[in-house]
Design a protein around this motif. Structure first.
Motif, short mmCIF file in Angstrom:
data_model
loop_
_atom_site.label_atom_id
_atom_site.label_comp_id
_atom_site.label_asym_id
_atom_site.label_seq_id
_atom_site.Cartn_x
_atom_site.Cartn_y
_atom_site.Cartn_z
N LEU B 49 33.83 49.06 13.73
CA LEU B 49 35.17 48.61 13.37
C LEU B 49 35.62 47.48 14.30
O LEU B 49 36.11 46.43 13.83
N VAL B 50 35.46 47.71 15.58
CA VAL B 50 35.94 46.70 16.52
C VAL B 50 35.16 45.39 16.34
O VAL B 50 35.74 44.29 16.33
N ALA B 51 33.86 45.52 16.13
CA ALA B 51 33.06 44.32 15.93
C ALA B 51 33.58 43.55 14.72
O ALA B 51 33.82 42.35 14.78
N PHE B 52 33.77 44.27 13.64
CA PHE B 52 34.25 43.57 12.44
C PHE B 52 35.61 42.95 12.68
O PHE B 52 35.89 41.84 12.23
N SER B 53 36.44 43.69 13.44
CA SER B 53 37.79 43.15 13.64
C SER B 53 37.74 41.87 14.47
O SER B 53 38.50 40.94 14.26
N ARG B 54 36.79 41.83 15.38
CA ARG B 54 36.70 40.62 16.21
C ARG B 54 36.15 39.44 15.42
O ARG B 54 36.44 38.30 15.70
N PHE B 55 35.37 39.76 14.39
CA PHE B 55 34.78 38.67 13.62
C PHE B 55 35.63 38.30 12.41
O PHE B 55 35.34 37.35 11.70
N HIS B 56 36.65 39.12 12.12
CA HIS B 56 37.58 38.76 11.04
C HIS B 56 38.93 38.49 11.66
O HIS B 56 39.79 39.37 11.68
N LEU B 57 39.10 37.31 12.18
CA LEU B 57 40.37 37.04 12.85
C LEU B 57 41.49 36.97 11.83
O LEU B 57 41.32 36.51 10.69
N ALA B 61 43.93 36.00 15.89
CA ALA B 61 43.79 37.16 16.75
C ALA B 61 42.91 38.19 16.05
O ALA B 61 42.77 38.14 14.83
N PRO B 62 42.33 39.12 16.83
CA PRO B 62 41.54 40.15 16.17
C PRO B 62 42.43 40.94 15.20
O PRO B 62 43.65 41.00 15.40
N ALA B 63 41.81 41.52 14.17
CA ALA B 63 42.59 42.30 13.21
C ALA B 63 42.96 43.61 13.86
O ALA B 63 42.11 44.49 14.07
#
Lengths: 502, 108, 468, 167, 605
Positions: B49-57, B61-63
């Motif tokens: 989840l965190v990885a995806f959030s960092r790659f989907h700004l 900002a991170p999601a």
């Protein structure tokens, strides 16, 4: 409440009343008599000049279930010529069965449950024969399933009765499931918005169903209905069940309920998937010859009366199928008439079988002989029933078989075809059924003195004779004057073929 | 962080951890360790989840929606551990063991 | 009234029950259950007073679907199931108490019973949230409320080996499925960039969606949901947990949990089944699961002797029918097409009635300490014709005998599958339904055909509430 | 920095493997903590500071202590008497390996390959703690209530389940 | 009364009598007997009235099955010469048998049943005779079978009687199988079941093969009912019934039905040469075999029975000629009816007098003790062996003449051979039974029977001698052509050969049996009836019952398992698999869980 709603709900209400504490036998007989009178009323008021296969008389309908995505379901009833005959059959046999049932005090176990189940079976049959909505047509038949199961398991004879109860129930429920699939598929392929059979037929008259689907649907219907009718090779439930079930249940099941499948074939399959029918005609002929000849020969073998009668009931279904297979006015009318005739005659035979069983228990042929001497009334009635079942002129069975043979033989003079060969086989079956029934009669009622004790075996009482006399009287009346029923059957069956003529 | 890092290595790590967790659940007989492995699996989910959030700004900002989800997952995991351990204690009291393969009175 | 007040009312009711339990010195804690029943009954009535949302901008609607018939129906199912489970739990009290020994001298003799009545109320709230959840987060948390509470309830009778074992099994496998759910949600979020089902649906409907990743996420989620539904091959826990858990909880689990899982499955499958890219594969995989479930569940029940276990297998079989309906979906359907939601609703509704009826009877028998095997109901018809009659009707309905509610559900399931032309499914369903006839009637046969076993020929007392 | 990523990743994975292969629960618990610490570092690398801190607090601080507490309570000797059974390990390993293969397939074909790390646009005005806090107690008020109920029932449940019994 | 009414009365009166006895008055046996005999008498009266009326066209028909337009079966009448003549025979013989039975069955406990059976028999037979269509004929055809079953099995406590009744019915059923098939074939060929319409349409039938088959099938009905080879086996056994019944069956009713039917449909035989030849040959073979069997029988009724078979062979031979021989055949049927009834009733009187002794070797010397019986019996025998100027002579002559004229030389030759055999065995019978000393006590104590029994004998004796002459044969005018002029004008080969046969036969028997105390010749093959019964027994026991048992086993062990038990077992096995997964070990569960995940993912990816 319409007449037919009244008719169908009568036995169900009576069953409920018995469950709630009404005197069982009295209520059951009362309800059966009322049912009988109501059917007579319907028969008298039925307009016999009515030739529309997609319409009914005494119609009534009320919508009970309507949701998007599935066709509307209505509790709809109606009478056509065929169902008039079949409700007459049902009510006569119901009355006879209830009369033939033992007194409450003699029922081993819960007598309320006994009579209640009988009424449910009867009500199911009446409902199935009068429902004009495919859903209830199906559902009413199933209503009888559980009572039959309980009756055989609880009140049946023999050590195997529970196993038998299982066999019949599983067999029939599998059959009805297959049937259900066939019926739903049929409705889907027609794109119908209701389950009203009239609508379905109308749709079939228009666009209709493509040939490939028809083949599938008919096969499903044939197997489904066929299982219910003990069509070869889906018959192995019948003989043991009829042998071991309590007498009234056998009378109702073999006599009435079994006809549901045949009625269904005529009412649903023939008008809606005629091409499928033509496609599988040869298969049907082979199977029905299996009923007549294969099962016919098998019927010769049993060593006890009850099993033999069970098999004979399977065998005679072949003739009705032959009438349907003929697919013309003669054949189908004959088939309907034979349903009636077979229903009465097999019910009479089983009633007498029950009377014998009450007296002597085990019905192995070897134990018997010469009973006509000590039990002349039983002997006489059994003789009548036997001759009716053999298909002797004067009884309704013969009057029904004749049009079937002619129907199946109908056509040009170019030579024999499958249908005609099947008819010849069926004619040979007449010889076979004479063989086993006369053997049975001979070994029970004629010849040397019996091994069984005769002291405590009085001749039949009026109370016992009454149901049988009722049944035999019906057979004789129709046998001497088939027009009594043909007047109902003819226009409706004509209507069927007017449909297929376009 | 190194801009050359791509999403896949992160997902691979989380996937491997998930697989390791599953393997542990299947392989171990000690309820406690099985429970730890289950925690590993949940954590793998979190990492994903965190990885995806960092790659989907979102707006640069991170999601944070995903972060909130991770927060919930951690909470749920904690609750699960609490309940699980309570059951394990009850089990240990009656069986004197935390071996799952001994809990087989009901079968077929 | 806003629809989301309902759950809070339920939670408040649970809190009140806990408080009363803790602070009011109740003589008989069973009145707590009666209180709960009353409260839930009132809330059930309030279902009909729900208004359409007035504060459309509120963030609550990101997590909570606006009230529609479907969600309200499933909330009703949850409430009804809880009420009936509490009714059973009243009868069941002595058994629970005997399996959780009193802690200290001087403690209330019924210590521990209050929680047994309060926890289901919280489960009910969880189920109601599930019925409305439309966001991965709310789906996840509400599912976990339900499943963690169920873990507790299943293992509640901690001195009973079976109950404890049920708790352990449900715990481990439940946590395992939670892991898959999280991992799947993570991927689903990664692919679509959203937690809300609406945007997810839109994202997945785009032609450029990566089907491998999307299907990966779907499978992971499906694993978890199949677990909750009791669908093969993730059904294995069902018989054991059903058998081990306290009877009222088994009943609750079999209906409530399944209903909740059903609606969540419906919601989560929707984006996939509507997506032009993904629907074919999603349907195929559902069909495979349905076939397996139908066969394993129904056939597995054939030779079963323990009634609760048998109901477990039966429950698996019924899940098969549900998934069959889902696997026969065609989006966008024709105008008059049968929607799987409708099938679900009817099926679950019917299933609720008849399953709870069966469990009510089982519960009475359990409470009368007659055991729960097939042998223990031998000759029930002679001992208690009333119970036998009720059970017979419920069984007939479960078997799908026409003119019972169970038939409608089965009928719809068959109809929708036939509409879709799913022949393999139909064949499996036929086998399953036929097997169903056998094993349900087997119970009936035992009740009616066999003589009562040994001494306990006495009539069984049935309390009024249960009777009603 | 890439080195850090690999280092912490290795920490995460070896910690995980440590849990799986640990001889006794205590070492398993410590391996788990190592794994989670590595993960917290990864979180921080991914600019998820709050989550990273929570990871440390909750897992390393609370959950591990809980585990250890229980392990001690239950008497370690009794806890793990038997070794792993080979067939179980093999089949578990088989499933795990298959899962790894499948996940790798997804990673190769799933459209996630080669996604570069996007740059954060400007430094956030609000810290992520603030953002998450706002979300949690603003937008996410409903889930947080649900979680509250969950914690309540869990608490009640734990109390009920582990209540001391009179022998 | 108009012919329609008469015909309906003739048909329905016996039915009414039977129904009355069964339903109501059965318990008063004497009343039953009277009612039955009374209706038989009324039938006779009405038949005579019908005969005096002459040919007529019936107009009232009862629509029995009406599936118009495709299919309609009426109960309607043909009132031509053939039918009228036949109904006269039937009702007169029937009445006489009733009369005789009043005495013969006086003491019988089942008297009511017996008379009900007789009435039913009469009803059925009248139906066959009067029928104007095939289906109606078939209806009564079947009823005749039942009546015979009831009457032959009258003494049902005896195993042999019970078996004989059953055998008669079943063998007839086999014939009926062919008959019905034939009717159906004729129907598709000509489109009708009504004799009149068939007769018109049969000329236009193109499919000769099917027509041959049709006619042969119809003939099969006659083979059964008229006891032709190979379905002749029931007739000798039918002797188990009371003797008057034998008389009825042999003389006028049952066996005659087949011949009558062939005469009725002679136009069909005309249309099919193949069938005609076959029919003639079947008749010939029957005549020969039966005569040979008769040579070696000891039971007085059996000898008569085989003689009946043999004579029926003659009649059927004639019918094989089609319309050319139909008259001759019917003529013989007519004369035979009287002398055979006479012989049977005579033998009945003998048996009655000898206290139910039937073996001729245990009689003897009855000529003196029962003079009336003897003389009437002798006259009957004379007619049977075709002593010139008795009725039998004329009719047999007519048949042989017709055969010769139609160039059926084979059957003709057989007919002549039989003409040698008949006098031989009949003379043997008379010599052994009536001449010489009494061989047993029963025979010694035999006394002449009472008038109610000998009056019919006397009446029949008169008929036996004179029935061929025009004044009595008027009703059969078409057939009855016995006149001296005819004899002398055609005096030729046939008459010569017949006379030689008569002389040789009588002389041979006289020589062998005049003083014999036991049979001087013994031919086991003839005595054992060519072992045809054994052949049937083999068929029934081994083939049919074996098949039944085999199929039962097939049904039980193959079909039922295949349709029911195999799927059930498979389901249970599936269930075991499902249950085997539930090891109870949560770790295994987790493993399955993981396996499921892997499989699912593999399936999807």
């Amino acid at each position: 409440m319409s007449t037919l709603e009244f008719l169908v709900s009568l036995p169900l209400i009576a069953a409920l009343a018995i469950a709630l504490g009404a005197p069982a036998r009295f209520t059951a007989i009362g309800a059966s008599v009322l049912v009988f009178l109501t059917t007579i009323y319907c028969a008298i008021n039925y307009n016999t000049s009515f030739e529309d296969f997609a319409a009914w008389q005494f119609e009534s309908a009320r919508t009970v279930f309507d949701m998007p995505g599935i066709p509307t379901i209505s509790l709809a009833f109606g009478l056509d010529g065929i169902s008039v005959v079949l409700i007459l059959l049902s009510s006569i046999v119901l009355l006879a069965a209830v009369l033939a049932a033992p007194d409450e005090s003699k029922v081993q176990g819960n007598s309320r449950l006994y009579y209640l189940s009988l009424l449910l079976i009867g009500g199911g049959a009446l409902g199935a024969f009068t429902a004009t909505d495919l859903f209830f047509f199906y559902a009413f038949h199933e209503l009888a399933l559980i009572p039959t199961f309980l009756m055989i398991g609880l009140f049946g004879r023999g050590e195997n009765r529970i196993r038998t109860a299982w066999t019949i129930t599983i067999f029939l429920s599998v059959g009805s499931l297959i049937l259900l699939v066939g019926l739903i598929l049929l409705v889907i392929k027609l794109g119908a918005q209701t389950f009203a059979i009239a609508d379905l037929i109308e749709l079939a008259q228009g666009q209709g169903i493509d040939a490939a689907s028809q083949n599938w649907i008919f096969l499903l219907l044939l197997v489904g209905f066929g299982t219910l009718v003990s069509l070869f090779p889906f018959h192995s439930w019948a003989a043991p069940a009829y042998a071991e079930a309590p007498t009234p249940v056998t009378m109702l099941h073999a006599g009435v309920l079994k006809k549901f499948g045949l009625y269904g074939l005529i009412r649903i399959a023939l008008p809606i998937v005629p091409e499928g029918f033509q496609h599988w005609l040869h298969l049907l002929l082979i199977l029905l010859i299996g009923n007549i000849l294969f099962i016919g020969l098998v019927t010769i073998a049993p060593r006890a009366l009850d099993r033999m009668l069970g098999f004979s009931s399977v065998m005679h279904m072949g003739y009705i199928f032959l009438g349907i297979a003929a697919f013309n006015t003669m054949g189908v009318s004959g088939a309907v008439l034979l349903m009636f005739a077979h229903g009465l005659s097999i019910a009479a035979l089983f009633a007498l079988n029950g009377a014998l069983r009450d007296r002597f228990g085990d019905l192995t042929f070897r134990r018997f002989g010469q009973l006509a001497k000590s039990l002349p009334r039983l002997g006489l009635l059994f003789g009548f029933a036997t001759f009716a079942a053999i298909g002797l002129p004067g009884f309704a069975n013969f009057a029904a078989e004749i049009p079937i043979y002619f129907g199946a033989f109908d056509g040009d003079a170019s030579g024999m075809n499958w249908l005609r060969w099947a008819t010849v086989g069926a004619l040979w079956g007449v010889v076979i059924s004479a063989v086993y029934l006369l053997r049975a009669y001979r070994s029970i009622f004629m010849g040397n003195a019996p091994k069984v004790r005769l002291d405590d075996a009085p001749d039949m009482l009026l109370r016992e004779m009454l149901p049988v006399i009722l049944l035999i009287a019906g057979l004789l009346i129709v046998g001497f004057s088939p027009e009594v029923l043909n007047q109902y059957i003819r226009p409706t069956v004509n209507g069927l073929f007017l449909l297929s003529a376009g | 962080m190194d801009p050359s890092l791509t999403l896949n290595p992160l997902l691979l790590v989380s996937g491997l951890l998930f697989a390791i967790g599953l393997t542990g659940v299947l392989a171990r007989r000690n309820l406690l360790i099985i429970f730890m492995c289950l925690e590993l699996m949940l954590a793998a989910g979190n990492l994903t989840l965190v990885a995806f959030s960092r790659f989907h700004l979102v707006d640069g900002a991170p999601a944070y929606d995903a972060h909130v989800f991770v927060f919930f997952v951690i909470t749920v995991a904690a609750a699960e551990v609490a309940v699980g351990l309570a059951i394990i204690i009850a089990l240990f009291r009656s069986k004197k063991s935390t071996d799952v393969t001994e809990v087989t009175t009901m079968k077929y | 009234m806003q629809v989301y007040y309902l759950e809070f009312l339920v939670v408040a009711l649970g809190l009140v029950m806990l408080m009363v339990d803790a602070f009011a010195k109740l003589q008989d804690k069973r009145s707590l259950a009666r209180l709960g029943i009353l409260g839930l009954g009132v809330i059930f009535l309030l279902l009909f007073a729900v208004q359409s949302p007035s504060n459309a901008a509120s963030p609550v609607w990101k997590f909570y679907a606006a009230p529609d018939n479907l969600s309200l129906f499933f909330k009703g199912v949850a409430l009804l199931t809880t009420i009936l489970s509490l009714v059973m739990a009243i009868d069941f009290a002595p058994i629970v108490l005997s399996k959780i020994a009193p802690p200290d001298q001087g403690a209330h003799p019924q210590a521990g019973l209050g929680e047994f009545y309060a926890l289901p109320v919280f489960v009910c709230a969880g189920l109601m949230w599930m019925a409305s959840a439309n966001n991965l987060v709310s789906i996840f948390v509400s599912i976990e409320v339900v499943s963690i509470t169920f873990i507790i309830l299943a293992g509640y009778m901690r001195r009973n080996v079976g109950s404890l074992e049920a708790g352990v099994k449900y715990l481990i496998l439940g946590a395992l499925s939670a892991g898959f759910l999280v991992y799947g949600f993570a991927w689903l979020y990664g692919i679509t960039g959203s937690m809300e089902l609406g945007p997810i649906t839109e994202a997945l409907a785009k032609p450029e969606v990566n089907s491998t990743a999307a299907m990966f996420a779907f499978s992971l989620i499906l694993v978890s949901l199949a677990f909750k539904l009791g669908a093969a091959p993730f059904h294995i826990w069902v018989p054991d947990v059903y058998q081990g858990a306290p009877t009222p909880i088994t009943a609750f689990l079999s209906v409530g949990s399944k209903a909740g899982a059903a609606i969540v499955t419906l919601r989560l499958a929707y984006p996939y089944l509507t997506s032009p890219v993904l629907s074919t594969k999603a349907l195929a995989i559902l069909a495979v699961i349905a076939i397996l479930t139908l066969l394993l569940g129904n056939l597995g029940a054939l030779a079963q002797k323990n009634l609760k276990r048998l109901m477990g297998y039966s429950s698996i079989g019924h899940s098969g029918f549900l998934i069959m309906a889902l696997a026969s979906t065609s989006y966008p359907g024709a105008v008059n097409a049968l929607s799987p939601a409708a099938v679900f609703a009817y099926y679950i509704g019917a299933y609720l009635l008849m399953t709870l009826l069966v469990f009510l009877v089982l519960n009475v028998l359990n409470a009368a300490d007659t055991g729960e095997t097939l042998d223990s109901i031998r000759g029930l018809a002679k001992r208690s014709p009333f119970l036998a009659g009720i059970l017979l009707i419920a069984l007939a309905s479960l078997a799908g005998v026409p003119l019972t509610t169970g038939f409608i559900g089965k009928f719809l399931a068959f109809k929708i599958a036939l509409d879709a032309g799913q022949w393999m499914l139909i064949a499996a369903a036929l086998i399953g339904a036929a097997a169903g006839f056998y094993f349900y009637l087997k119970i009936a046969a035992s009740m009616y055909f066999d003589a009562p076993s040994s001494s306990d020929g006495a009539a069984i007392p049935v309390n009024l509430l249960t009777k009603v | 920095m890439t080195f850090l990523f690999y280092f912490f990743s290795a920490l995460v994975l070896f910690g995980g493997l440590g849990v799986v292969f640990a001889k006794n629960p205590v070492s398993a618990a410590f391996s788990m903590v190592i794994s989670f610490l590595g993960m917290a570092a990864l979180f921080i690398q991914l600019d998820a500071f709050l989550i990273g801190v929570l990871q440390v607090l909750v897992y390393a601080g609370a959950i591990m202590v809980l585990f250890l507490f229980i392990i001690m309570l239950l008497d370690v000797e009794e806890v793990e008497k038997r070794k792993l059974s080979l067939p179980t390990v093999i089949r578990a390993g088989g499933v795990g390996a298959a899962l790894v293969v499948l996940i790798s397939t997804v990673l190769m074909r799933g459209g996630t390959a080669g996604q570069a790390l996007p740059k954060l646009v400007a430094s956030p005005e609000k810290s992520d703690v603030l953002r998450i806090g706002e979300l949690l107690f603003g937008t996410y008020w409903l889930p947080i209530q649900i979680i509250a109920v969950l914690l309540l029932t869990a608490t009640v449940g734990v109390v009920v389940l582990s209540k001391r019994e009179l022998k | 009364m108009n012919p329609d009414t008469l015909a309906w009365l003739i048909l329905l009166l016996p039915l009414l009598s039977a129904a009355t006895i069964v339903v109501g008055i059965g318990r008063w046996s004497n009343l039953s007997a009277l009612v039955s005999t009374g209706t038989a008498f009324l039938s006779l009266v009405f038949s005579v009235m019908l005969a005096t009326n002459g040919e007529a066209v019936a107009s009232i028909a009862y629509p029995w099955i009406d599936l118009s337009p495709s299919f309609q079966v009426n109960i309607g009448f043909t009132l031509d010469k053939l039918a009228i003549g036949m109904i006269l025979i039937v009702s007169s013989i029937g009445f006489l048998v009733h009369l005789f039975s009043l005495g013969y069955m006086r003491e019988d406990s089942g008297k009511s049943r017996y008379f009900a059976g007789l009435s039913l028999f009469l009803f059925s037979m009248s139906g066959i005779v009067l029928a104007d269509n095939f289906v109606m004929m078939f209806i009564f055809w079947e009823l005749v079978g039942v009546s015979s079953y009831i009457l032959i099995g009258h003494w049902y406590e005896k195993n042999s009687a019970a078996e004989a009744g059953k055998k008669a019915f079943l063998v007839n059923r086999i014939g009926d199988f062919g008959f019905m098939t034939g009717i159906l074939l004729v129907w598709i060929l000509t489109g009708s079941i009504y004799f009149k319409e068939i007769a018109q349409a049969v000329g236009g039938v193109a499919n000769a093969g099917l027509l041959n088959a049709a006619v042969l099938c119809v003939f099969a009905g006659a083979v059964g009912k008229s006891a032709q080879v190979p379905l002749h086996v029931w007739l000798p056994d039918a002797m188990e019934g009371p003797t008057p019944v034998s008389a009825l069956i042999h003389a006028a009713t049952m066996v005659a039905a087949g011949v009558y039917m062939l005469a009725r449909v002679s136009f069909l035989v005309d249309a099919s040469a193949v069938a005609g030849t076959t029919i003639a040959w079947v008749g010939a073979i029957t005549a020969l075999l039966a005569a040979l069997m008769a040579l070696q029988q000891d039971d007085i009724k059996r000898i008569l029975a085989y003689s009946t078979l043999s004579q029926l062979g003659y009649m059927v031979m004639a019918q094989g000629l089609g319309s050319a021989g139909a008259d001759a055949g019917m003529f013989h049927l007519y004369t035979h009816a009287f002398f055979k009834a006479l012989l049977f009733l005579g033998s009945g009187a003998v048996i009655y007098a000898c206290h139910h002794e039937q073996d001729i070797w245990r009689m003897g010397g009855l000529r003196k003790r029962m003079p009336i019986t003897f003389w009437t019996f002798a006259l009957g025998t004379a007619a049977l062996i075709a002593v010139p100027f008795t009725s039998g002579f004329w009719s047999k002559e007519a048949i042989l003449e017709a055969l010769l004229q139609q160039k059926m030389h084979g059957p003709y030759a057989v007919g002549i051979i039989v003409a040698f055999l008949t006098p031989f065995y009949m003379t043997r019978l008379v010599l052994v039974a009536f001449f010489g000393p009494s061989r047993t006590k029963e025979a010694e104590h035999a006394r002449e029977v009472e008038p109610v029994m000998w009056i019919p004998l006397a009446l029949l004796a008169i008929m036996a001698v004179f029935s061929a002459y025009r004044f009595l044969a008027a009703p059969l005018a078409a057939a009855g052509h016995a006149d001296f002029g005819h004899l002398f004008s055609h005096f030729g080969l046939t008459a010569v050969l017949s006379l030689i046969g008569l002389v040789v036969g009588v002389a041979g028997a006289w020589f062998l049996y005049r003083t014999a105390q036991k049979d001087p010749i013994s031919i086991p093959l003839f005595r054992d009836k060519f072992r045809i019964d054994e052949l049937y027994l083999f068929f029934v026991d081994k083939i049919q019952d074996g098949l039944a048992r085999g199929l039962t086993r097939l049904d039980r062990d193959v079909i039922d398992p295949l349709i029911a038990r195999f799927p059930a077992a498979l389901s249970l096995a599936g269930g075991s698999v499902s249950r085997a997964l539930q090891t109870g070990n949560v770790q295994t569960y987790a493993f399955f869980f993981g396996l499921g995940v892997v499989a699912l993912l593999y399936f999807v990816l």
